[in-house]
Design an enzyme around this catalytic site. Sequence first.
Site, PDB file in Angstrom:
ATOM      1  N   ARG A  58       0.813  -1.213   0.000  1.00 49.67           N
ATOM      2  CA  ARG A  58       0.000   0.000   0.000  1.00 49.67           C
ATOM      3  C   ARG A  58       0.847   1.266   0.000  1.00 49.67           C
ATOM      4  NH1 ARG A  58      -3.031  -3.419   3.627  1.00 49.67           N
ATOM      5  NH2 ARG A  58      -1.836  -2.406   5.260  1.00 49.67           N
ATOM      6  N   GLU A  95       6.416  -9.998  15.550  1.00 51.27           N
ATOM      7  CA  GLU A  95       5.937 -10.473  16.848  1.00 51.27           C
ATOM      8  C   GLU A  95       6.157 -11.975  16.993  1.00 51.27           C
ATOM      9  OE1 GLU A  95       1.910 -10.243  19.610  1.00 51.27           O
ATOM     10  OE2 GLU A  95       1.932  -9.319  17.632  1.00 51.27           O
TER      11      GLU A  95
END
Length: 170
Positions: A58, A95
């Site tokens: 994006r 993560e």
Amino acid sequence: MNLFDHIRDVPDFPKPGIVFKDISPLLASREATQEAIRAMAEPYRADPPEAILAVEARGFLFAVPMAQELGCGVVLVRKPGKLPAATTAVEYALEYGNDMLEMHADALTKGQKVLIVDDVLATGGTVAACADLARQAGAEVTAAAFLVELTFLNGRSKLGNLPVSAAITY
């Protein structure tokens, strides 16, 4: 124009407990997209970069029109295996696990002033990796610009003293 009016909250996406900030309505509006590009480019008009480092995917949507506004080119940063010529890569921690980004090895030059552009600043890991990639090439990363910054995720903390701007902050 209030750009917040063009961001849609999608509860429980991509998993329960997360409220996703959907930029699709903004992109569907010519006027909102133009205002977003203007707002994102504004802080860099007085001292424009020599190149914009665009983050897949994006970030591409905002980097190209910003580069046109600022009079510079765009360098693509992509997931591994997506660029056709010789690349340099950086691995970074997520993560749960690691990821990797690549750019063409000849895309930036030593001392070239670079602005990183993406749609959202969340935790900052991807942008920090892009900055590392540009610095490995000898470029000077001058700032990072975003459509949206999710301040509650503290993404700026991973970017050190890199100046950051965002058209919309939550």
